[in-house]
Design a protein around this motif. Structure first.
Motif, PDB file in Angstrom:
ATOM      1  N   PHE A   1       6.772  -1.090 -24.788  1.00 57.07           N
ATOM      2  CA  PHE A   1       5.674  -1.609 -23.993  1.00 57.07           C
ATOM      3  C   PHE A   1       4.390  -1.309 -24.765  1.00 57.07           C
ATOM      4  CE2 PHE A   1       3.110  -0.982 -19.909  1.00 57.07           C
ATOM      5  CZ  PHE A   1       2.790  -2.321 -19.867  1.00 57.07           C
TER       6      PHE A   1
ATOM      7  N   MET B   1      -2.767   4.508 -17.724  1.00 61.97           N
ATOM      8  CA  MET B   1      -3.652   3.384 -17.420  1.00 61.97           C
ATOM      9  C   MET B   1      -4.249   3.514 -16.021  1.00 61.97           C
ATOM     10  SD  MET B   1      -3.757   0.526 -15.501  1.00 61.97           S
ATOM     11  CE  MET B   1      -2.076   0.634 -14.923  1.00 61.97           C
ATOM     12  N   GLY B   2      -3.409   3.859 -15.044  1.00 60.41           N
ATOM     13  CA  GLY B   2      -3.883   3.970 -13.662  1.00 60.41           C
ATOM     14  C   GLY B   2      -4.870   5.118 -13.493  1.00 60.41           C
ATOM     15  N   MET B   3      -4.563   6.258 -14.140  1.00 62.38           N
ATOM     16  CA  MET B   3      -5.469   7.415 -14.049  1.00 62.38           C
ATOM     17  C   MET B   3      -6.801   7.102 -14.731  1.00 62.38           C
ATOM     18  SD  MET B   3      -2.934  10.740 -14.451  1.00 62.38           S
ATOM     19  CE  MET B   3      -2.454  10.407 -16.141  1.00 62.38           C
TER      20      MET B   3
ATOM     21  N   HIS C   1       2.329  -3.486  -9.056  1.00 58.19           N
ATOM     22  CA  HIS C   1       3.461  -2.731  -8.498  1.00 58.19           C
ATOM     23  C   HIS C   1       3.845  -3.232  -7.119  1.00 58.19           C
ATOM     24  CE1 HIS C   1       2.762  -0.311 -11.911  1.00 58.19           C
ATOM     25  NE2 HIS C   1       1.530  -0.064 -11.528  1.00 58.19           N
TER      26      HIS C   1
ATOM     27  N   TYR D   1       0.504   4.696  -4.295  1.00 60.74           N
ATOM     28  CA  TYR D   1       0.125   4.422  -5.686  1.00 60.74           C
ATOM     29  C   TYR D   1      -1.183   5.149  -6.016  1.00 60.74           C
ATOM     30  CZ  TYR D   1      -1.585   2.078  -9.818  1.00 60.74           C
ATOM     31  OH  TYR D   1      -2.085   1.837 -11.075  1.00 60.74           O
TER      32      TYR D   1
ATOM     33  N   THR E   1      -5.285  -2.065  -9.938  1.00 63.37           N
ATOM     34  CA  THR E   1      -4.057  -2.208 -10.726  1.00 63.37           C
ATOM     35  C   THR E   1      -2.796  -2.078  -9.872  1.00 63.37           C
ATOM     36  OG1 THR E   1      -4.290   0.109 -11.331  1.00 63.37           O
ATOM     37  CG2 THR E   1      -5.071  -1.504 -12.925  1.00 63.37           C
TER      38      THR E   1
ATOM     39  N   MET F   1       1.724   3.219 -17.963  1.00 62.16           N
ATOM     40  CA  MET F   1       0.946   2.670 -16.852  1.00 62.16           C
ATOM     41  C   MET F   1       0.375   3.763 -15.949  1.00 62.16           C
ATOM     42  SD  MET F   1       0.912  -0.732 -16.895  1.00 62.16           S
ATOM     43  CE  MET F   1       1.222  -1.534 -15.328  1.00 62.16           C
ATOM     44  N   LEU F   2       0.933   4.969 -16.022  1.00 66.04           N
ATOM     45  CA  LEU F   2       0.336   6.087 -15.280  1.00 66.04           C
ATOM     46  C   LEU F   2      -0.994   6.477 -15.941  1.00 66.04           C
ATOM     47  CD1 LEU F   2       0.147   8.388 -13.242  1.00 66.04           C
ATOM     48  CD2 LEU F   2       1.834   9.656 -14.582  1.00 66.04           C
TER      49      LEU F   2
ATOM     50  N   VAL G   1      -1.702   8.105  -8.990  1.00 64.86           N
ATOM     51  CA  VAL G   1      -2.609   8.062 -10.140  1.00 64.86           C
ATOM     52  C   VAL G   1      -3.840   8.947  -9.901  1.00 64.86           C
ATOM     53  CG1 VAL G   1      -1.820   5.799 -10.924  1.00 64.86           C
ATOM     54  CG2 VAL G   1      -3.853   5.941  -9.463  1.00 64.86           C
ATOM     55  N   GLY G   2      -3.844   9.660  -8.773  1.00 60.34           N
ATOM     56  CA  GLY G   2      -4.917  10.617  -8.516  1.00 60.34           C
ATOM     57  C   GLY G   2      -6.241   9.967  -8.138  1.00 60.34           C
TER      58      GLY G   2
END
Lengths: 168, 138
Positions: free
Chosen positions: A105, B63-65, A73, A39, A69, B60-61, A43-44
């Motif tokens: 969403f 958001m995660g980044m 997941h 994960y 976060t 959510m990507l 997200v880098g």
């Protein structure tokens, strides 16, 4: 259509009655290093406390940390292909009827109450927190909030998340 | 560089969180998150069935980044709240900059907290995600 509205509401009474109840069975999962790191890579976020035990120790943690976060997941349960719906999500969530065409969403928010570590066992319980009909510039819509509480093996709540869905 | 007790309203930080977003990263995220909605990964589905110009990143990507920028700014284990709203789709090829600005510094139960306003913008200058966060700074 079987469900002809008898009034103007987009939310049938039977759906409104679900507020406060669980929307799916509680899920329990172990936080694994491999999944947490996958994960973080996706997200880098290559923070060493997620990857390097020495870096985590140096920062005062008992073991590897999971990205905040990731917990959302971590509790997604893998299932065979024939249980993935056409929208790519898993079947199994309890059905909720709405008189709408599409759902989107809209956003998500979290409270982080305690760190999540590799090796933790997390239990997630998701309830329907609220369902409200609103008037928007493009017509009426429904704002659906589901709240998930994440609890670790010590009984501590580590995070709470609210997922906001918009349906119209 | 974590936020310190000297942090004041108006302080800000920004970071390029992705350059030229690749389809591979979107697929990588789908696998890591367990969100297999084909709208994000299947060009034929996204264009011919769902009617979008191409596939787009999971909200959510983004958001995660953006979360990476936040933890880089506030320091590990200090984030107490993070909320996001998705404003616009993020497409393959996008470069995103995430920014946090301190909107308030307050004390709660003996802890000093900073409230942050978050904006993630694409290379056309369009806002793709907005949000708020709170971090413990002392």
């Amino acid at each position: 259509m079987q469900d002809q509205p008898t009034d103007e509401s987009l939310v049938p009474d039977e759906t409104r009655a679900l507020v406060g109840t669980l929307v799916a069975e509680p899920v329990r999962a172990e936080i694994t290093a491999k999944e947490s790191q996958r994960y973080a890579q996706a997200v880098g976020d290559l923070d060493p406390v997620y990857f390097d035990i020495d870096a985590a120790s140096a920062a005062g943690h008992p073991t590897l940390v999971a990205p905040p976060t990731f917990v959302t997941h971590a509790v997604v349960v893998g299932l065979p292909l024939d249980r993935i719906r056409t929208d790519g999500l898993f079947t199994g969530a309890m059905p909720m009827r709405l008189r709408v065409q599409r759902t989107m969403f809209g956003g998500e928010e979290w409270d982080f109450d305690a760190p999540v570590y590799v090796g933790d066992t997390i239990t997630a319980e998701t309830r329907l927190a609220s369902i409200d009909e609103k008037a928007g510039s493009k017509g009426p819509f429904v704002r659906i909030v589901r709240e998930t509480t994440f609890t670790n093996q010590h009984g501590d709540v580590v995070a709470r998340s609210r997922q906001i869905g918009i349906a119209r | 560089m974590p936020l310190a007790a000297t942090t004041k309203v108006g302080d800000s930080y920004e970071e390029t969180i992705v350059e030229n977003l690749s389809r591979t990263q979107i697929v990588q995220y789908a696998g890591a998150s367990g969100d297999y909605n084909p709208i994000h990964t299947d060009e034929v589905f996204a264009t011919q069935v769902a009617g979008y110009p191409t596939v787009f990143a999971h909200g959510m990507l983004t958001m995660g980044m953006t979360g990476k920028m936040l933890t880089n700014y506030v320091g590990d284990g200090r984030l107490t709240y993070y909320g996001v709203r998705f404003v616009r789709q993020v497409w393959p090829g996008d470069t995103l900059v995430a920014r946090a600005e301190v909107s308030a510094v307050r004390t709660e139960d003996g802890a000093t907290l900073a409230d942050l306003v978050i904006t993630t913008t694409n290379d056309k200058g369009e806002v793709v995600m907005t949000g708020d966060a709170t971090a413990r700074i002392g």
